[in-house]
Design a protein around this motif. Structure first.
Motif, PDB file in Angstrom:
ATOM      1  N   ASP A   1      12.220  98.765  31.798  1.00 33.87           N
ATOM      2  CA  ASP A   1      11.648  97.859  30.802  1.00 33.87           C
ATOM      3  C   ASP A   1      12.064  96.402  31.022  1.00 33.87           C
ATOM      4  O   ASP A   1      11.437  95.482  30.476  1.00 33.87           O
ATOM      5  N   THR A   2      13.120  96.204  31.815  1.00 35.89           N
ATOM      6  CA  THR A   2      13.644  94.852  32.022  1.00 35.89           C
ATOM      7  C   THR A   2      13.351  94.319  33.414  1.00 35.89           C
ATOM      8  O   THR A   2      13.027  93.140  33.587  1.00 35.89           O
ATOM      9  N   PHE A   3      13.458  95.198  34.418  1.00 31.55           N
ATOM     10  CA  PHE A   3      13.346  94.758  35.811  1.00 31.55           C
ATOM     11  C   PHE A   3      12.114  95.382  36.471  1.00 31.55           C
ATOM     12  O   PHE A   3      11.767  96.532  36.196  1.00 31.55           O
ATOM     13  N   LEU A   4      11.488  94.604  37.351  1.00 34.03           N
ATOM     14  CA  LEU A   4      10.347  95.091  38.108  1.00 34.03           C
ATOM     15  C   LEU A   4      10.810  95.956  39.278  1.00 34.03           C
ATOM     16  O   LEU A   4      11.919  95.784  39.801  1.00 34.03           O
ATOM     17  N   SER A   5       9.957  96.858  39.704  1.00 33.37           N
ATOM     18  CA  SER A   5      10.237  97.639  40.909  1.00 33.37           C
ATOM     19  C   SER A   5      10.129  96.733  42.132  1.00 33.37           C
ATOM     20  O   SER A   5       9.431  95.712  42.108  1.00 33.37           O
TER      21      SER A   5
ATOM     22  N   PRO B   1      20.968  97.156  46.325  1.00 30.84           N
ATOM     23  CA  PRO B   1      20.185  97.450  45.121  1.00 30.84           C
ATOM     24  C   PRO B   1      20.867  96.927  43.870  1.00 30.84           C
ATOM     25  O   PRO B   1      22.063  96.633  43.853  1.00 30.84           O
ATOM     26  N   ARG B   2      20.082  96.790  42.831  1.00 23.75           N
ATOM     27  CA  ARG B   2      20.623  96.411  41.532  1.00 23.75           C
ATOM     28  C   ARG B   2      21.558  97.510  41.031  1.00 23.75           C
ATOM     29  O   ARG B   2      21.293  98.694  41.189  1.00 23.75           O
ATOM     30  N   ARG B   3      22.658  97.108  40.429  1.00 24.10           N
ATOM     31  CA  ARG B   3      23.642  98.080  39.958  1.00 24.10           C
ATOM     32  C   ARG B   3      23.020  98.995  38.890  1.00 24.10           C
ATOM     33  O   ARG B   3      22.424  98.531  37.926  1.00 24.10           O
ATOM     34  N   GLY B   4      23.141 100.300  39.106  1.00 25.60           N
ATOM     35  CA  GLY B   4      22.625 101.280  38.161  1.00 25.60           C
ATOM     36  C   GLY B   4      21.157 101.585  38.326  1.00 25.60           C
ATOM     37  O   GLY B   4      20.606 102.414  37.584  1.00 25.60           O
TER      38      GLY B   4
END
Length: 359
Positions: free
Chosen positions: A311-315, A324-327
């Protein structure tokens, strides 16, 4: 839909109510009088013998493995999501074929399933419209029956455009997705195809309770489950089987909620499966080229990484060496599918994640 015989049509036969079941229990002392005509093969043995299951014996491992897992004794619900092209419908119809085979092993299948002697048992193939139900699940089931010599030798059906009539009052019917179409039948096998592509209507008069949203798949599945519970519940689980398949269409759909709930509660009576496109072909070569369809995505040269958005970050696609982004949820994808995912190559990343990864 009338049948020749003692003056009763199918609707009369399959509309037997609770009073008939009570009478059957009283007459039988609460114990089935059905006898086995032949031993029922375990699903593992059945799925390995082409005499019983036709081409399943030589199918890709992902098909056979899911048929065997979903056909285990005690499993009463099968939920299959994931990517398109992963043979979900094929698995569902082989499970129906196994259930029909089990019916063929009993002198009176109705009694074996706890019903009144001679009562019709119905296999319902439900799709979003009637023509689709006839064309896909019902039409393909006809092919599977014709490929398995067992049915020709021991349980040959009368195949009609709108229904299949096996001996001993076993009926296979395609129907459209309405609650009315699952009423009055003694259903032993309930299959809903493409459940995520059915209507969800806001502010609907059909909605019940506080919610004003009408989820067609949820409503019809619920009606089918209640009907089976009223007739097929043995005090612990359902006799017979319910199967739901679909590729994803939108977040938090009926099937996705059911899969999540089954996993959260570790439901021992439910089998779930969600596969990527390449997982479905793993261990099986392309029938034309004789080579694997996809490279091993876990090798540096055979695949690439996709970071799944929320919901916050785009693929996004991760380039070599990119952290990669953490989590974040990361999926490896075979290199052959790069053009489907990469916008620079004309791909649609979100569509590919939905259709080919199945998220």
């Amino acid at each position: 839909m009338s049948r020749k015989g003692k003056g009763k049509g199918i609707a009369d036969t399959i509309g037997a109510g609770l009073s008939d079941q009570i009478a059957a229990m009283v007459d039988g002392g609460g114990v089935s009088r059905a006898t086995l005509l032949r031993p029922i093969l375990p699903i593992e043995e059945w799925a390995s013998d082409s005499y019983y299951c036709g081409h399943l014996a030589s199918a890709p491992p992902s098909i056979r493995d899911r048929v065997i897992a979903g056909g285990q004794e005690g499993i009463s619900k099968v939920l299959m999501g994931g990517a398109i092209g992963t043979f979900k419908t094929t698995v569902a119809l082989y499970l129906a074929l196994y259930e029909a085979y089990k019916c063929a092993c009993w002198s009176d299948p109705a009694q074996a399933y706890g019903q009144k002697p001679g009562e019709a048992l119905v296999f319902l193939f439900v799709s979003r419209d009637y023509e689709k139900a006839k064309e896909v699940p019902y039409g393909r089931f006809i092919q599977l029956v014709n490929e398995a010599s067992f049915f020709r030798d021991h349980f040959k059906p009368v195949i009609q455009k709108e229904q299949m009539l096996f001996p001993n009052n076993i009926i296979v019917m395609p129907v459209a997705t309405t609650e009315e179409n699952v009423i009055s039948y003694t259903v032993v096998f309930f299959y809903m195809d493409e459940s995520e592509h059915m209507k969800v209507t806001s502010d609907s008069r059909l909605a019940r309770g506080l919610s004003k949203e009408y989820d067609q798949a949820e409503a019809v599945a619920g009606e089918g489950l209640r009907r089976m519970m009223s007739r097929m519940f043995d005090g612990e689980k359902l006799r017979g089987r319910q199967v739901f398949t679909s590729s994803p269409k939108f977040p938090d759909s009926y099937l996705q909620r059911q899969i999540r709930r089954a996993k959260e509660h570790n439901d021992k009576y439910t089998y779930t499966s969600e596969m990527t496109l390449w997982d479905a072909w793993r261990g099986f070569n392309d029938p034309v080229t004789g080579r694997p369809k996809f490279s091993d995505e876990m090798t540096p040269w055979g695949g690439f990484s996709v970071e799944i958005g929320d919901d916050t970050f785009l693929s996004r696609i991760l380039e070599d060496g990119e952290e990669p982004r953490r989590g974040a949820l990361i999926r490896r994808v075979p290199i052959e599918l790069r053009s489907q995912f990469d916008p620079k190559l004309g791909g649609d990343l979100e569509e590919a994640i939905r259709d080919l990864i199945g998220l």
